[in-house]
Design a protein around this motif. Sequence first.
Motif, PDB file in Angstrom:
ATOM      1  N   SER A  15      24.016  -0.675   2.185  1.00  0.00           N
ATOM      2  CA  SER A  15      24.475  -1.920   2.779  1.00  0.00           C
ATOM      3  C   SER A  15      23.474  -2.478   3.798  1.00  0.00           C
ATOM      4  CB  SER A  15      25.818  -1.665   3.451  1.00  0.00           C
ATOM      5  OG  SER A  15      26.214  -2.815   4.134  1.00  0.00           O
ATOM      6  N   GLN A  16      22.781  -1.573   4.460  1.00  0.00           N
ATOM      7  CA  GLN A  16      21.772  -2.000   5.436  1.00  0.00           C
ATOM      8  C   GLN A  16      20.449  -2.142   4.692  1.00  0.00           C
ATOM      9  OE1 GLN A  16      23.149  -2.700   8.272  1.00  0.00           O
ATOM     10  NE2 GLN A  16      25.039  -1.775   7.563  1.00  0.00           N
ATOM     11  N   ASN A  17      20.210  -3.338   4.138  1.00  0.00           N
ATOM     12  CA  ASN A  17      19.114  -3.442   3.175  1.00  0.00           C
ATOM     13  C   ASN A  17      17.853  -4.092   3.729  1.00  0.00           C
ATOM     14  OD1 ASN A  17      20.041  -6.019   3.396  1.00  0.00           O
ATOM     15  ND2 ASN A  17      20.198  -6.403   1.207  1.00  0.00           N
ATOM     16  N   ALA A  18      17.812  -4.339   5.028  1.00  0.00           N
ATOM     17  CA  ALA A  18      16.594  -4.901   5.609  1.00  0.00           C
ATOM     18  C   ALA A  18      15.620  -3.775   5.925  1.00  0.00           C
ATOM     19  CB  ALA A  18      16.916  -5.671   6.883  1.00  0.00           C
ATOM     20  N   VAL A  19      14.440  -3.857   5.389  1.00  0.00           N
ATOM     21  CA  VAL A  19      13.445  -2.827   5.659  1.00  0.00           C
ATOM     22  C   VAL A  19      12.563  -3.227   6.847  1.00  0.00           C
ATOM     23  CG1 VAL A  19      11.692  -3.679   4.053  1.00  0.00           C
ATOM     24  CG2 VAL A  19      11.838  -1.234   4.536  1.00  0.00           C
ATOM     25  N   GLY A  20      12.573  -4.521   7.138  1.00  0.00           N
ATOM     26  CA  GLY A  20      11.801  -4.971   8.288  1.00  0.00           C
ATOM     27  C   GLY A  20      12.008  -6.447   8.522  1.00  0.00           C
ATOM     28  N   GLY A  21      11.711  -6.870   9.731  1.00  0.00           N
ATOM     29  CA  GLY A  21      11.867  -8.283  10.045  1.00  0.00           C
ATOM     30  C   GLY A  21      11.040  -8.652  11.256  1.00  0.00           C
ATOM     31  N   GLY A  22      10.859  -9.951  11.427  1.00  0.00           N
ATOM     32  CA  GLY A  22      10.058 -10.358  12.567  1.00  0.00           C
ATOM     33  C   GLY A  22      10.278 -11.810  12.899  1.00  0.00           C
ATOM     34  N   GLY A  23       9.460 -12.288  13.810  1.00  0.00           N
ATOM     35  CA  GLY A  23       9.589 -13.682  14.173  1.00  0.00           C
ATOM     36  C   GLY A  23       8.664 -14.048  15.324  1.00  0.00           C
ATOM     37  N   GLY A  41      11.274  -0.593   9.640  1.00  0.00           N
ATOM     38  CA  GLY A  41      11.894   0.724   9.772  1.00  0.00           C
ATOM     39  C   GLY A  41      11.269   1.749   8.848  1.00  0.00           C
ATOM     40  N   ILE A  42      10.799   2.856   9.437  1.00  0.00           N
ATOM     41  CA  ILE A  42      10.160   3.893   8.624  1.00  0.00           C
ATOM     42  C   ILE A  42      11.209   4.604   7.762  1.00  0.00           C
ATOM     43  CG2 ILE A  42       8.711   5.948   8.660  1.00  0.00           C
ATOM     44  CD1 ILE A  42       7.178   3.908  10.016  1.00  0.00           C
ATOM     45  N   GLU A  43      12.347   4.971   8.353  1.00  0.00           N
ATOM     46  CA  GLU A  43      13.381   5.657   7.579  1.00  0.00           C
ATOM     47  C   GLU A  43      13.805   4.826   6.378  1.00  0.00           C
ATOM     48  OE1 GLU A  43      13.361   5.482  10.832  1.00  0.00           O
ATOM     49  OE2 GLU A  43      13.811   7.453  11.702  1.00  0.00           O
ATOM     50  N   ARG A  44      14.003   3.535   6.600  1.00  0.00           N
ATOM     51  CA  ARG A  44      14.465   2.688   5.495  1.00  0.00           C
ATOM     52  C   ARG A  44      13.390   2.535   4.435  1.00  0.00           C
ATOM     53  NH1 ARG A  44      18.231  -2.034   8.229  1.00  0.00           N
ATOM     54  NH2 ARG A  44      19.704  -0.553   9.152  1.00  0.00           N
ATOM     55  N   LEU A  45      12.145   2.457   4.853  1.00  0.00           N
ATOM     56  CA  LEU A  45      11.064   2.382   3.872  1.00  0.00           C
ATOM     57  C   LEU A  45      11.063   3.648   3.009  1.00  0.00           C
ATOM     58  CD1 LEU A  45       8.504   1.187   2.647  1.00  0.00           C
ATOM     59  CD2 LEU A  45       7.211   2.169   4.545  1.00  0.00           C
ATOM     60  N   LEU A  46      11.196   4.797   3.656  1.00  0.00           N
ATOM     61  CA  LEU A  46      11.205   6.051   2.904  1.00  0.00           C
ATOM     62  C   LEU A  46      12.413   6.125   1.973  1.00  0.00           C
ATOM     63  CD1 LEU A  46      10.034   8.463   5.733  1.00  0.00           C
ATOM     64  CD2 LEU A  46       8.773   7.895   3.671  1.00  0.00           C
ATOM     65  N   LEU A  47      13.558   5.611   2.435  1.00  0.00           N
ATOM     66  CA  LEU A  47      14.747   5.562   1.572  1.00  0.00           C
ATOM     67  C   LEU A  47      14.490   4.709   0.341  1.00  0.00           C
ATOM     68  CD1 LEU A  47      18.006   4.989   3.673  1.00  0.00           C
ATOM     69  CD2 LEU A  47      17.542   6.824   2.058  1.00  0.00           C
ATOM     70  N   ALA A  48      13.887   3.546   0.566  1.00  0.00           N
ATOM     71  CA  ALA A  48      13.638   2.626  -0.546  1.00  0.00           C
ATOM     72  C   ALA A  48      12.634   3.241  -1.524  1.00  0.00           C
ATOM     73  CB  ALA A  48      13.124   1.283  -0.023  1.00  0.00           C
ATOM     74  N   LEU A  49      11.604   3.894  -0.985  1.00  0.00           N
ATOM     75  CA  LEU A  49      10.608   4.525  -1.848  1.00  0.00           C
ATOM     76  C   LEU A  49      11.246   5.645  -2.656  1.00  0.00           C
ATOM     77  CD1 LEU A  49       7.528   4.661   0.555  1.00  0.00           C
ATOM     78  CD2 LEU A  49       7.806   3.228  -1.471  1.00  0.00           C
ATOM     79  N   GLU A  50      12.135   6.389  -1.999  1.00  0.00           N
ATOM     80  CA  GLU A  50      12.823   7.469  -2.691  1.00  0.00           C
ATOM     81  C   GLU A  50      13.691   6.914  -3.812  1.00  0.00           C
ATOM     82  OE1 GLU A  50      15.437  11.171  -1.024  1.00  0.00           O
ATOM     83  OE2 GLU A  50      14.047  10.171   0.347  1.00  0.00           O
ATOM     84  N   ARG A 100       0.812  -1.212   0.000  1.00  0.00           N
ATOM     85  CA  ARG A 100       0.000   0.000   0.000  1.00  0.00           C
ATOM     86  C   ARG A 100       0.843   1.259   0.000  1.00  0.00           C
ATOM     87  NH1 ARG A 100      -5.435  -0.970   1.949  1.00  0.00           N
ATOM     88  NH2 ARG A 100      -5.747  -3.213   2.031  1.00  0.00           N
ATOM     89  N   CYS A 101       2.089   1.163   0.429  1.00  0.00           N
ATOM     90  CA  CYS A 101       3.001   2.302   0.355  1.00  0.00           C
ATOM     91  C   CYS A 101       3.619   2.421  -1.029  1.00  0.00           C
ATOM     92  CB  CYS A 101       4.122   2.167   1.397  1.00  0.00           C
ATOM     93  SG  CYS A 101       3.574   2.466   3.080  1.00  0.00           S
ATOM     94  N   GLY A 102       3.400   1.408  -1.850  1.00  0.00           N
ATOM     95  CA  GLY A 102       3.935   1.452  -3.205  1.00  0.00           C
ATOM     96  C   GLY A 102       5.345   0.908  -3.321  1.00  0.00           C
ATOM     97  N   LEU A 103       5.795   0.159  -2.304  1.00  0.00           N
ATOM     98  CA  LEU A 103       7.152  -0.377  -2.343  1.00  0.00           C
ATOM     99  C   LEU A 103       7.220  -1.586  -3.271  1.00  0.00           C
ATOM    100  CD1 LEU A 103      10.046  -0.208  -1.167  1.00  0.00           C
ATOM    101  CD2 LEU A 103       9.314  -1.862   0.547  1.00  0.00           C
ATOM    102  N   LYS A 104       8.130  -1.501  -4.236  1.00  0.00           N
ATOM    103  CA  LYS A 104       8.348  -2.626  -5.152  1.00  0.00           C
ATOM    104  C   LYS A 104       9.741  -3.184  -4.884  1.00  0.00           C
ATOM    105  CE  LYS A 104       5.598  -0.362  -8.731  1.00  0.00           C
ATOM    106  NZ  LYS A 104       4.973   0.582  -7.760  1.00  0.00           N
ATOM    107  N   ASP A 105      10.077  -4.243  -5.605  1.00  0.00           N
ATOM    108  CA  ASP A 105      11.452  -4.714  -5.535  1.00  0.00           C
ATOM    109  C   ASP A 105      11.837  -5.174  -4.137  1.00  0.00           C
ATOM    110  OD1 ASP A 105      13.094  -5.154  -7.559  1.00  0.00           O
ATOM    111  OD2 ASP A 105      14.112  -3.218  -7.555  1.00  0.00           O
ATOM    112  N   LEU A 106      10.958  -5.931  -3.491  1.00  0.00           N
ATOM    113  CA  LEU A 106      11.310  -6.420  -2.172  1.00  0.00           C
ATOM    114  C   LEU A 106      11.355  -7.935  -2.193  1.00  0.00           C
ATOM    115  CD1 LEU A 106       8.322  -7.418  -1.106  1.00  0.00           C
ATOM    116  CD2 LEU A 106       8.093  -5.024  -0.503  1.00  0.00           C
TER     117      LEU A 106
END
Length: 421
Positions: free
Chosen positions: A278-286, A308-317, A155-161
């Motif tokens: 280099s820090q390419n994880a946008v989120g994780g869980g378990g 991570g919100i910052e990383r999501l915004l970076l990826a979207l950018e 829904r945020c429009g993130l592709k390539d994950l």
Amino acid sequence: MTKINAPKGFVDILPADSGRWQAVEGVARQVSRLYHFSEIRTPILECTELFHRGVGETSDIVHKETFTFTDRGDESMTMRPEGTAGVVRAAIENNLLAQEGARLKVYYIGPNFRYERPQKGRLRQHHQFGAEAFGIAEPQQDVECILLQLDFYRRCGLKDLSLRLNSLGDGESKARYRRMLQEFFRPMASKLSEDSQRRLEENTLRILDSKDPRDVEARRGVPSAYEALSPRSRSHFDRVQQLLSEQKVDFAVDGMLVRGFDYYTDTLWEVTAAGLGSQNAVGGGGRYDNLVEQLGGRPTPGVGFGSGIERLLLALEAQKSVPAEASAPLFYLISHGPAAADANFVLMQELRHAGLVADMDLSGRSVKAQFKIADREQAAFCLIRGDSELAEKTILLKSLATGEQRPVPVDRIISELQAMR
RNA sequence: GUGGCCGUAGCUCAGUUGGCAGAGCACAAGGUUGUGGUCCUUGGGGUCGCGGGUUCGAGCCCCGUCGGUCACCCCA
């Protein structure tokens, strides 16, 4: 006076960016509501003991990355490095998990703190959207959390994950696997990196996700965690994969995937995205079926993720899709002369009370300068008044898009503007 | 905690063998005594990160320091 800067690794979210944050946070709240998760807000500061018992003494995050200090009452306090421990503490403390069979589905949005060297995609204060589900041990609950997380990105429009999945099993399976790894690596200990030689005894599993070429080479033919899984853990993990497949979710099982918190049991996952450095994880869980009990609650299974919100915004950018909240049109009032400025100041407030976004210059600048400001602020329309309009009880309505303008009687201006909103 | 790179105007950056600190954008005023974007003119802006050193002279060379950035460790 010397200039004071924000602390290292702490950044301001400025007006130019806050719209993106609001858009992403809005999606998080909306998607959480659809999955029937409710918001929980817990303190940023907790007793240090919570993270030592929850996240784990041996984890790097607690071991060397916490903001910890002694308060005025001599208590050791820690800025939370992650969201789950505080949520579990709050759930126990407020008796949300006290009844047998209790269920709880919560989400949170807020800052976490880790004392690390900043780099691309990594700060000392970062923000996460996270969700936790308590009380259900079934694989469906793991999958619901994963689906919620992926839906958020979609829904945020993130592709390539890409979604990677692993299972280290329940406590016994984990201990068994650890012994298997130690037996595997000990004969070749001298060929491991210095870090991994230390890890061999303290944090064996971490050798698996080391980037050092020596470790990559050494772990060829390493036994997979799956071999060490108990029958119960094995069928749980199989079922998670099956359910994801039924949902047409793409994923890859990665036996080398290890995550930084000690509390994870069975399923764990990580989502990586392009464009993050280099820090390419946008989120994780378990899953963390022992955590509630470890923190003094009734034994209750749980599973959740942090993103991570910052990383999501970076990826979207990076993929050039910048989320923005739809903004209402701005009406900018322009005055020629002090009498008109006074009248416009009153009218401006009437517009606002009518639900219209309005602004004007308050410093008596020239008409030309006022127009330039209106243009810069991307106003949709200007409302212009001078002495002649005051005398005629009209106001000029000008579209900045078309340049057209026409006089409108002042007593009808608000209804006119509302009609075109 | 370790390593690489970078610090010059609000922003992006030039600055030659060491010799008067610059450009573009942005901002302000004017061209148009009541009309934005495009255009033209003019203008305001600098502790060259900071502190030492070498030199007749340092933005430039040397030492130190602070800050930023990227990477390692680790993680969102």
